[in-house]
Design a protein around this motif. Sequence first.
Motif, PDB file in Angstrom:
ATOM      1  N   SER A  24      -3.307 -62.191   0.747  1.00  0.00           N
ATOM      2  CA  SER A  24      -2.134 -61.994   1.603  1.00  0.00           C
ATOM      3  C   SER A  24      -0.932 -61.507   0.796  1.00  0.00           C
ATOM      4  CB  SER A  24      -1.808 -63.329   2.275  1.00  0.00           C
ATOM      5  OG  SER A  24      -0.453 -63.394   2.578  1.00  0.00           O
ATOM      6  N   ARG A  25      -0.080 -60.741   1.456  1.00  0.00           N
ATOM      7  CA  ARG A  25       1.165 -60.285   0.831  1.00  0.00           C
ATOM      8  C   ARG A  25       2.114 -61.443   0.552  1.00  0.00           C
ATOM      9  NH1 ARG A  25       3.413 -55.338   4.240  1.00  0.00           N
ATOM     10  NH2 ARG A  25       1.598 -54.020   4.078  1.00  0.00           N
ATOM     11  N   GLN A  26       1.840 -62.563   1.187  1.00  0.00           N
ATOM     12  CA  GLN A  26       2.711 -63.731   0.988  1.00  0.00           C
ATOM     13  C   GLN A  26       2.419 -64.439  -0.335  1.00  0.00           C
ATOM     14  OE1 GLN A  26       5.030 -64.171   3.213  1.00  0.00           O
ATOM     15  NE2 GLN A  26       4.087 -62.462   4.324  1.00  0.00           N
ATOM     16  N   GLU A  27       1.314 -64.076  -1.000  1.00  0.00           N
ATOM     17  CA  GLU A  27       0.890 -64.840  -2.190  1.00  0.00           C
ATOM     18  C   GLU A  27       1.965 -64.902  -3.280  1.00  0.00           C
ATOM     19  OE1 GLU A  27      -1.396 -66.908  -2.602  1.00  0.00           O
ATOM     20  OE2 GLU A  27      -2.856 -66.492  -1.047  1.00  0.00           O
ATOM     21  N   GLU A  29       5.144 -64.856  -3.048  1.00  0.00           N
ATOM     22  CA  GLU A  29       6.196 -65.761  -2.594  1.00  0.00           C
ATOM     23  C   GLU A  29       5.706 -67.218  -2.627  1.00  0.00           C
ATOM     24  OE1 GLU A  29       9.277 -65.128  -2.432  1.00  0.00           O
ATOM     25  OE2 GLU A  29       9.597 -67.240  -1.870  1.00  0.00           O
ATOM     26  N   ARG A  30       4.447 -67.409  -2.256  1.00  0.00           N
ATOM     27  CA  ARG A  30       3.885 -68.773  -2.306  1.00  0.00           C
ATOM     28  C   ARG A  30       3.869 -69.291  -3.739  1.00  0.00           C
ATOM     29  NH1 ARG A  30      -1.669 -69.027   1.007  1.00  0.00           N
ATOM     30  NH2 ARG A  30      -1.482 -71.261   0.707  1.00  0.00           N
ATOM     31  N   ARG A  32       5.811 -68.277  -6.199  1.00  0.00           N
ATOM     32  CA  ARG A  32       7.196 -68.482  -6.617  1.00  0.00           C
ATOM     33  C   ARG A  32       7.712 -69.840  -6.102  1.00  0.00           C
ATOM     34  NH1 ARG A  32      12.160 -66.117  -6.601  1.00  0.00           N
ATOM     35  NH2 ARG A  32      12.335 -66.303  -4.359  1.00  0.00           N
ATOM     36  N   TYR A  34       5.895 -72.411  -5.230  1.00  0.00           N
ATOM     37  CA  TYR A  34       5.159 -73.479  -5.899  1.00  0.00           C
ATOM     38  C   TYR A  34       5.785 -73.784  -7.276  1.00  0.00           C
ATOM     39  CZ  TYR A  34       1.649 -76.091  -8.387  1.00  0.00           C
ATOM     40  OH  TYR A  34       1.042 -77.064  -9.128  1.00  0.00           O
ATOM     41  N   ASN A 260      -1.045 -59.327  -5.422  1.00  0.00           N
ATOM     42  CA  ASN A 260      -1.202 -60.479  -4.522  1.00  0.00           C
ATOM     43  C   ASN A 260      -2.355 -61.387  -4.958  1.00  0.00           C
ATOM     44  OD1 ASN A 260       0.826 -59.243  -3.117  1.00  0.00           O
ATOM     45  ND2 ASN A 260      -0.554 -58.272  -1.635  1.00  0.00           N
ATOM     46  N   ARG A 264      -2.417 -65.366  -6.181  1.00  0.00           N
ATOM     47  CA  ARG A 264      -3.315 -66.364  -5.588  1.00  0.00           C
ATOM     48  C   ARG A 264      -4.095 -67.101  -6.687  1.00  0.00           C
ATOM     49  NH1 ARG A 264      -7.641 -63.867  -1.716  1.00  0.00           N
ATOM     50  NH2 ARG A 264      -8.460 -63.086  -3.696  1.00  0.00           N
ATOM     51  N   ARG A 267      -1.867 -69.558  -8.562  1.00  0.00           N
ATOM     52  CA  ARG A 267      -1.562 -70.751  -7.755  1.00  0.00           C
ATOM     53  C   ARG A 267      -2.783 -71.675  -7.692  1.00  0.00           C
ATOM     54  NH1 ARG A 267      -2.545 -71.686  -2.677  1.00  0.00           N
ATOM     55  NH2 ARG A 267      -3.023 -69.514  -2.189  1.00  0.00           N
TER      56      ARG A 267
END
Length: 392
Positions: A24-27, A29-30, A32, A34, A260, A264, A267
């Motif tokens: 996901s493109r959100q990775e 941001e996730r 960051r 975290y 991305n 992931r 994280r």
Amino acid sequence: VSWFNSLGSNYRSATVRRVFWPASRQEPERLRAYLGDHYERAAVQLTYKGREAITLGLKQLELPKNSLVAINGFTCYAVYEAITAAGYKPCYLDISKKELNFTAATLGKALKAHPNIKAVMIQNTFGIPADIAAIAKVCQAHNLPLVEDLAHSIGLQYETGQEAGTLGVWAALSFSQDKMIDAVSGGALLAHKPIVQIKKPAAIAKKSRFAARLYPWTTAIIRRTFRLGIGRGLLKFTKSTGLIPRPMNGSAVAVRTVSNWQAREARLAYENLSALIKHRQKIAAIYERLLPAEAKFSTSPQAVYLRYPIMVSEPHRLIKYLKQFNIYLSDIWYDAAIGPKHYTHLTDYDGQCPQADYVASRIINLPTHWQVDEATAKLISGKVLEWLKLNQ
Ligand SMILES: Cc1ncc(COP(=O)(O)O)c(C=O)c1O
């Protein structure tokens, strides 16, 4: 089976299966979010290399031009690159024959000799903690910012009870290949004060991005078929065609960012970090128990052992000996005070650290990653002991 220090040895089958799943493109941001939460840092900037994070962090300090940054005198060329890209110069602090980090006393002496030192960076070499309390005291007394390079030591708990990365004015993380959190490449700057936001990170060539994503696969094949000669050929081919990412490639000049899927991986690697550290400590304890005192460095119960360092009088002969048993340890951190050796000429290093030179001429790193289980650690120790008996 063959064992290596590097060549993708950090990846477990879950990573290999996962890398090509769409991410996901959100990775980013996730990741960051975290990191900000985990380290309680108000500001986090993701980068493509740890060295970019160091440069960015140093620029934030706004030191006078030509300031010196005190660093460990047994380190990687990438650190030199990061300091000079920020517009400063390194001041190399020597280690000792048994200790892979500089001490507070060495720092104190350097501050007298070089009043131009305006910042101090610690490294926790191989995850063995520096004497942070004493070093922090010296920094405080001189009103100098202390910063943390966590390229070797993500997950380390200092003796003070604080986690590495929470103590310095800022901390730089590396998620590069063979590091504690391995996303093939990546990094982050963790700061308390807002970081000047990088609006448009510099782009990464498509081929490099592809080579990075392929890397867990390429290396899994290389490692499995090395004995048959296929892996060796594939390694040569991917090196000559640029289809394998090389850890030294890159630059610290511009901030770039992770893909991305890399965000992931980083994280998810944090989720397994405490299990990984336990594993590395268990393997290191076997080396510690079986190898003789003369071959060992001084360490600490806190150490997280990204690698387990030993020293012998002719490391290249030992490396050759171990190859017969499919143990490949020629990737040495570091074969020069500012390693790798063939990069030293690019720096201003000129013998300032004789003890580091001595260590670099004798050191070998034993692996502690997931591919090494207890039986393998015993086998490696046994072969090292055998060689020592024959040769020392
Ligand atoms: C001590 C140290 N600091 C920083 C770095 C830089 O990490 P990166 O390769 O992600 O730029 C490295 C490794 O290259 C290193 O060994």
